[in-house]
Design a protein around this motif. Structure first.
Motif, PDB file in Angstrom:
ATOM      1  N   ALA A  40      40.026  -9.685 -10.326  1.00  0.00           N
ATOM      2  CA  ALA A  40      39.865  -8.901 -11.550  1.00  0.00           C
ATOM      3  C   ALA A  40      39.416  -9.785 -12.707  1.00  0.00           C
ATOM      4  CB  ALA A  40      41.173  -8.194 -11.900  1.00  0.00           C
ATOM      5  N   VAL A  41      40.002 -10.965 -12.803  1.00  0.00           N
ATOM      6  CA  VAL A  41      39.641 -11.892 -13.873  1.00  0.00           C
ATOM      7  C   VAL A  41      38.179 -12.292 -13.750  1.00  0.00           C
ATOM      8  CG1 VAL A  41      40.031 -14.196 -14.838  1.00  0.00           C
ATOM      9  CG2 VAL A  41      41.981 -12.781 -14.166  1.00  0.00           C
ATOM     10  N   LYS A  78      35.745 -10.695 -12.544  1.00  0.00           N
ATOM     11  CA  LYS A  78      34.828  -9.597 -12.879  1.00  0.00           C
ATOM     12  C   LYS A  78      34.522  -9.554 -14.369  1.00  0.00           C
ATOM     13  CE  LYS A  78      36.189  -6.618  -9.007  1.00  0.00           C
ATOM     14  NZ  LYS A  78      36.916  -5.391  -8.593  1.00  0.00           N
ATOM     15  N   LEU A  79      35.380 -10.157 -15.173  1.00  0.00           N
ATOM     16  CA  LEU A  79      35.152 -10.199 -16.617  1.00  0.00           C
ATOM     17  C   LEU A  79      34.283 -11.382 -17.035  1.00  0.00           C
ATOM     18  CD1 LEU A  79      38.739  -9.277 -17.860  1.00  0.00           C
ATOM     19  CD2 LEU A  79      36.679  -7.852 -18.010  1.00  0.00           C
ATOM     20  N   LYS A  89      35.889  -3.050 -20.789  1.00  0.00           N
ATOM     21  CA  LYS A  89      36.333  -4.255 -20.082  1.00  0.00           C
ATOM     22  C   LYS A  89      37.422  -3.935 -19.058  1.00  0.00           C
ATOM     23  CE  LYS A  89      34.157  -7.711 -22.260  1.00  0.00           C
ATOM     24  NZ  LYS A  89      35.020  -8.737 -22.864  1.00  0.00           N
ATOM     25  N   THR A 138      35.747  -2.411 -16.064  1.00  0.00           N
ATOM     26  CA  THR A 138      34.977  -3.418 -15.333  1.00  0.00           C
ATOM     27  C   THR A 138      35.868  -4.253 -14.425  1.00  0.00           C
ATOM     28  OG1 THR A 138      33.286  -3.581 -17.070  1.00  0.00           O
ATOM     29  CG2 THR A 138      33.520  -5.470 -15.601  1.00  0.00           C
ATOM     30  N   ALA A 139      37.040  -4.615 -14.949  1.00  0.00           N
ATOM     31  CA  ALA A 139      37.964  -5.463 -14.187  1.00  0.00           C
ATOM     32  C   ALA A 139      38.832  -4.662 -13.217  1.00  0.00           C
ATOM     33  CB  ALA A 139      38.855  -6.237 -15.139  1.00  0.00           C
TER      34      ALA A 139
END
Length: 219
Positions: A75-76, A78-79, A103, A106-107
Motif C-alpha cells: 500500500a505504501v 502505491k503512493l 490518495k 490509490t493505496a
C-alpha cells in the motif's frame, strides 16, 4: 577500511510514516515520508517545503502520523511518485511524479475518524499518532531563504492509537517491540526489523521513568 565518499542521499535507515492531512477543499491527503524522530511526546519530521502535506500542516496546524508495519508495504509503495499538488511541482515532475486526488483510494487504505484532529487515521496501520504543529524550522536557512527546500516540523503528539496485536500482555500502555515490526526505509529501499540482537542495559530502566509530563495532559 573506511573511505571518504559523497553519497547523494544519507538515508541510513528510518521508519516509514504515512502522514494524513486535510486539503483546503475538505478532502484528505496521504503521503509517505521517512525522516522522523521522537523525543518524549514531541517529534520532528523532515519534509519538502513545497509539498501538499506541508501546505496542509502549515494551514491546519495538525496531522496524523500513521505507522505502517511491514504488512502494509504494498500500500505504501502505491503512493510512491504521487502528489496531491496540482499542478505537479517542477522538481517532482522531473522525477516522474503524477497528481493523484484520491490518495486513500490509490493505496487501497481506509480513512477513519480521529479524536483530537480533523485529519483521518489510516485504519490498516497498527499505530496512529494524532498530532499538532508546534514549530517550523527551515533547513539550510543559513545559505539563504531562496535555497530552503526542506522543513523540519516539530509536532506534539496529542493521542496514540495502537493495535492490540502489538501491545504487551497485562500492560495497556506498553508496545511490545517483539510484536511491532515497523516498515523501514534505507537508501530508498524497504526493510523490516529483524530479531533482537542483544540485551540492552537501557531496557533495565522502567519505561515509565521516561514518561513526559505532557503525555498526561488532556489536549
Amino acid at each position: 577500511m573506511n573511505q571518504i565518499c559523497s553519497p547523494s542521499i544519507l538515508y541510513f535507515g528510518t521508519p516509514v510514516v504515512l502522514i494524513s492531512t486535510v486539503n483546503d477543499n475538505g478532502s484528505f491527503n496521504l503521503a509517505p515520508i521517512s525522516s522522523i524522530f521522537w523525543l518524549g511526546y514531541r517529534c520532528m519530521i523532515g519534509i519538502s517545503a513545497t509539498s501538499k502535506t506541508t501546505e496542509n500542516i502549515l494551514r491546519s496546524k495538525e496531522c496524523v502520523l500513521n505507522m505502517p508495519s511491514v504488512l502494509q508495504v504494498s500500500a505504501v509503495d502505491k503512493l510512491a511518485l504521487t502528489t496531491g499538488s496540482n499542478p505537479v511541482p517542477a522538481g517532482k515532475l522531473a522525477k516522474g511524479y503524477r497528481y493523484e486526488a484520491d490518495k486513500f483510494g490509490t493505496a487501497g487504505l481506509t480513512a477513519v475518524s480521529s479524536d483530537k484532529v480533523q485529519a483521518p487515521r489510516v485504519k490498516e496501520c497498527p499505530v496512529n499518532l494524532e498530532a499538532s504543529l508546534s514549530g517550523v524550522h527551515p533547513l539550510g536557512i543559513d545559505t539563504g531563504i531562496d535555497n530552503v527546500r526542506c522543513l523540519a516540523l516539530e509536532l506534539t503528539i496529542l493521542q496514540v492509537h495502537a493495535h492490540l496485536s502489538i501491545m504487551s500482555e497485562g500492560k495497556p500502555d506498553h508496545i511490545d517491540p517483539d510484536k511491532w515490526r515497523p516498515l523501514m526505509m534505507s537508501f530508498q529501499k524497504f526493510y523490516g526489523l529483524g530479531e533482537q540482537v542483544a540485551e540492552s542495559r537501557l531496557a533495565g530502566i522502567p519505561e515509565e521513568k521516561y514518561r513526559p509530563a505532557e503525555a498526561d495532559i488532556e489536549h
